[in-house]
Write a protein that holds these residues in place. Structure first.
Motif, mmCIF file in Angstrom:
data_model
loop_
_atom_site.group_PDB
_atom_site.id
_atom_site.type_symbol
_atom_site.label_atom_id
_atom_site.label_comp_id
_atom_site.label_asym_id
_atom_site.label_seq_id
_atom_site.Cartn_x
_atom_site.Cartn_y
_atom_site.Cartn_z
ATOM 1 N N ASP A 248 -9.464 -1.951 2.607
ATOM 2 C CA ASP A 248 -10.098 -0.945 1.754
ATOM 3 C C ASP A 248 -9.091 -0.018 1.066
ATOM 4 O OD1 ASP A 248 -12.581 -1.996 2.318
ATOM 5 O OD2 ASP A 248 -12.960 -0.626 3.977
ATOM 6 N N LYS A 249 -7.849 -0.032 1.522
ATOM 7 C CA LYS A 249 -6.810 0.777 0.888
ATOM 8 C C LYS A 249 -6.205 0.061 -0.320
ATOM 9 C CE LYS A 249 -5.697 3.081 5.178
ATOM 10 N NZ LYS A 249 -4.930 3.003 6.371
ATOM 11 N N ILE A 250 -6.599 -1.198 -0.521
ATOM 12 C CA ILE A 250 -6.124 -1.987 -1.654
ATOM 13 C C ILE A 250 -7.279 -2.072 -2.652
ATOM 14 C CG2 ILE A 250 -5.256 -4.239 -2.407
ATOM 15 C CD1 ILE A 250 -4.353 -4.672 0.553
ATOM 16 N N SER A 251 -7.066 -1.527 -3.839
ATOM 17 C CA SER A 251 -8.161 -1.509 -4.813
ATOM 18 C C SER A 251 -8.325 -2.857 -5.514
ATOM 19 C CB SER A 251 -7.947 -0.393 -5.837
ATOM 20 O OG SER A 251 -6.748 -0.608 -6.545
ATOM 21 N N ILE B 245 0.848 -1.202 0.000
ATOM 22 C CA ILE B 245 0.000 0.000 0.000
ATOM 23 C C ILE B 245 0.879 1.247 0.000
ATOM 24 C CG2 ILE B 245 -1.647 1.361 1.352
ATOM 25 C CD1 ILE B 245 -2.686 -1.384 2.454
ATOM 26 N N GLN B 246 1.878 1.258 0.870
ATOM 27 C CA GLN B 246 2.755 2.433 0.990
ATOM 28 C C GLN B 246 3.541 2.687 -0.292
ATOM 29 O OE1 GLN B 246 4.944 1.185 4.462
ATOM 30 N NE2 GLN B 246 3.515 2.173 5.863
ATOM 31 N N ASP B 247 3.964 1.608 -0.937
ATOM 32 C CA ASP B 247 4.753 1.741 -2.166
ATOM 33 C C ASP B 247 3.878 1.806 -3.415
ATOM 34 O OD1 ASP B 247 6.916 1.486 -0.485
ATOM 35 O OD2 ASP B 247 7.386 -0.569 -1.070
ATOM 36 N N THR B 248 2.567 1.785 -3.206
ATOM 37 C CA THR B 248 1.585 1.695 -4.303
ATOM 38 C C THR B 248 1.992 0.631 -5.322
ATOM 39 O OG1 THR B 248 2.570 3.535 -5.556
ATOM 40 C CG2 THR B 248 0.763 4.075 -4.033
ATOM 41 N N GLU B 249 2.405 -0.515 -4.803
ATOM 42 C CA GLU B 249 2.819 -1.650 -5.627
ATOM 43 C C GLU B 249 1.734 -2.720 -5.627
ATOM 44 O OE1 GLU B 249 5.351 -2.617 -7.662
ATOM 45 O OE2 GLU B 249 5.903 -0.517 -7.592
ATOM 46 N N GLU B 250 0.550 -2.363 -6.070
ATOM 47 C CA GLU B 250 -0.547 -3.326 -6.031
ATOM 48 C C GLU B 250 -0.367 -4.473 -7.003
ATOM 49 O OE1 GLU B 250 -4.561 -2.270 -5.700
ATOM 50 O OE2 GLU B 250 -4.178 -0.675 -4.283
ATOM 51 N N SER B 251 0.521 -4.331 -7.959
ATOM 52 C CA SER B 251 0.750 -5.438 -8.887
ATOM 53 C C SER B 251 1.328 -6.645 -8.157
ATOM 54 C CB SER B 251 1.677 -5.012 -10.018
ATOM 55 O OG SER B 251 2.920 -4.584 -9.485
ATOM 56 N N SER B 252 2.001 -6.413 -7.017
ATOM 57 C CA SER B 252 2.577 -7.517 -6.249
ATOM 58 C C SER B 252 1.575 -8.168 -5.296
ATOM 59 C CB SER B 252 3.791 -7.020 -5.451
ATOM 60 O OG SER B 252 3.376 -6.069 -4.488
ATOM 61 N N VAL B 253 0.406 -7.544 -5.142
ATOM 62 C CA VAL B 253 -0.620 -8.064 -4.233
ATOM 63 C C VAL B 253 -1.293 -9.279 -4.874
ATOM 64 C CG1 VAL B 253 -2.823 -7.539 -3.089
ATOM 65 C CG2 VAL B 253 -1.004 -5.820 -3.142
ATOM 66 N N PRO B 254 -1.364 -10.396 -4.147
ATOM 67 C CA PRO B 254 -1.978 -11.600 -4.717
ATOM 68 C C PRO B 254 -3.490 -11.476 -4.852
ATOM 69 C CG PRO B 254 -1.453 -11.939 -2.423
ATOM 70 C CD PRO B 254 -0.894 -10.596 -2.795
ATOM 71 N N GLN B 255 -4.043 -12.261 -5.760
ATOM 72 C CA GLN B 255 -5.494 -12.277 -5.968
ATOM 73 C C GLN B 255 -6.197 -13.187 -4.958
ATOM 74 O OE1 GLN B 255 -4.494 -13.256 -10.175
ATOM 75 N NE2 GLN B 255 -6.490 -12.313 -10.545
ATOM 76 N N VAL B 256 -5.469 -14.197 -4.476
ATOM 77 C CA VAL B 256 -6.045 -15.178 -3.560
ATOM 78 C C VAL B 256 -5.106 -15.371 -2.373
ATOM 79 C CG1 VAL B 256 -6.820 -17.577 -3.275
ATOM 80 C CG2 VAL B 256 -7.235 -16.386 -5.438
ATOM 81 N N ARG C 7 -15.872 -9.762 7.199
ATOM 82 C CA ARG C 7 -16.227 -9.336 5.838
ATOM 83 C C ARG C 7 -15.162 -9.613 4.780
ATOM 84 N NH1 ARG C 7 -14.008 -4.473 4.169
ATOM 85 N NH2 ARG C 7 -13.044 -3.252 5.825
ATOM 86 N N VAL C 8 -13.892 -9.683 5.149
ATOM 87 C CA VAL C 8 -12.845 -9.918 4.145
ATOM 88 C C VAL C 8 -12.659 -11.399 3.820
ATOM 89 C CG1 VAL C 8 -11.592 -7.792 4.691
ATOM 90 C CG2 VAL C 8 -10.950 -9.930 5.837
ATOM 91 N N VAL C 9 -13.351 -12.278 4.544
ATOM 92 C CA VAL C 9 -13.208 -13.720 4.336
ATOM 93 C C VAL C 9 -14.202 -14.201 3.281
ATOM 94 C CG1 VAL C 9 -13.408 -16.003 5.420
ATOM 95 C CG2 VAL C 9 -12.344 -14.113 6.681
ATOM 96 N N SER C 10 -13.686 -14.844 2.232
ATOM 97 C CA SER C 10 -14.528 -15.385 1.170
ATOM 98 C C SER C 10 -15.172 -16.697 1.584
ATOM 99 C CB SER C 10 -13.710 -15.613 -0.101
ATOM 100 O OG SER C 10 -13.168 -14.397 -0.553
ATOM 101 N N ASP C 11 -14.399 -17.542 2.279
ATOM 102 C CA ASP C 11 -14.934 -18.827 2.712
ATOM 103 C C ASP C 11 -13.970 -19.465 3.701
ATOM 104 O OD1 ASP C 11 -16.702 -20.942 2.916
ATOM 105 O OD2 ASP C 11 -16.524 -21.570 0.825
ATOM 106 N N TYR C 12 -14.430 -20.542 4.320
ATOM 107 C CA TYR C 12 -13.654 -21.320 5.281
ATOM 108 C C TYR C 12 -13.467 -22.709 4.691
ATOM 109 C CZ TYR C 12 -12.304 -23.278 9.850
ATOM 110 O OH TYR C 12 -11.626 -23.863 10.893
ATOM 111 N N LEU C 13 -12.219 -23.143 4.579
ATOM 112 C CA LEU C 13 -11.916 -24.466 4.036
ATOM 113 C C LEU C 13 -11.211 -25.297 5.100
ATOM 114 C CD1 LEU C 13 -10.425 -23.223 0.649
ATOM 115 C CD2 LEU C 13 -12.744 -24.063 1.027
ATOM 116 N N THR C 14 -11.567 -26.570 5.159
ATOM 117 C CA THR C 14 -10.958 -27.457 6.139
ATOM 118 C C THR C 14 -9.812 -28.230 5.495
ATOM 119 O OG1 THR C 14 -13.128 -27.706 7.171
ATOM 120 C CG2 THR C 14 -11.450 -29.268 7.826
ATOM 121 N N LYS C 15 -8.664 -28.263 6.202
ATOM 122 C CA LYS C 15 -7.515 -29.040 5.718
ATOM 123 C C LYS C 15 -7.827 -30.516 5.852
ATOM 124 C CE LYS C 15 -3.784 -25.863 6.956
ATOM 125 N NZ LYS C 15 -2.639 -25.664 7.857
ATOM 126 N N PRO C 16 -7.360 -31.338 4.952
ATOM 127 C CA PRO C 16 -6.632 -30.961 3.741
ATOM 128 C C PRO C 16 -7.602 -30.484 2.654
ATOM 129 C CG PRO C 16 -6.855 -33.341 3.832
ATOM 130 C CD PRO C 16 -7.482 -32.792 5.094
#
Length: 133
Positions: free
Chosen positions: A86-89, A51-62, A113-122
């Protein structure tokens, strides 16, 4: 086959699990890049720096987040990540991945709210394919 998911982040302290998941993602060509953090603090520092470096290209999708880790566990990470998300677009899908089948953990995680789902290992291969393809 082109990668639909450019980058995946694993936040977990279990090296065997990390190796297994990374290998599945690589062999099935589910993502171009896997970023690994062994605790929530390392991961949180990475996201804050992005966020500080505005390097969102390095932010993972998952993100695959374990709950039980040293230094900063998954719950603490979620609490802090919620404050900065919310600071990450860029759209990020965050999956809590735990061996816990306690419904209190599952309900608590799904209520954040930021959690998409809960998965059980494995995690099963078809779950990875549904998430990453």
């Amino acid at each position: 086959m082109p990668h639909n998911t450019k980058s995946v982040c694993i936040i977990d302290d279990d090296n065997m699990y990390i190796h297994l998941v990374s290998k599945i993602i690589e062999l099935k060509k589910l993502s171009e890049k896997v970023i690994v953090f062994n605790n929530g603090k390392e991961a949180l520092d990475f996201f804050i720096k992005s966020i500080q470096d505005t390097e969102e290209s390095s932010v993972p999708q998952v993100i695959f987040l374990d709950l039980n880790m040293p230094i900063m566990d998954g719950w603490e990470f979620l609490e802090e990540f919620t404050k900065i998300k919310d600071k990450i677009s860029k759209k990020i899908d965050l999956y809590v991945v735990s061996s816990s089948i306690d419904t209190r953990d599952i309900d608590r995680a799904k209520s954040i709210r930021v959690v998409s789902d809960y998965l059980t290992k494995p995690i099963r291969l078809d779950d990875f394919e549904k998430i990453l393809v």
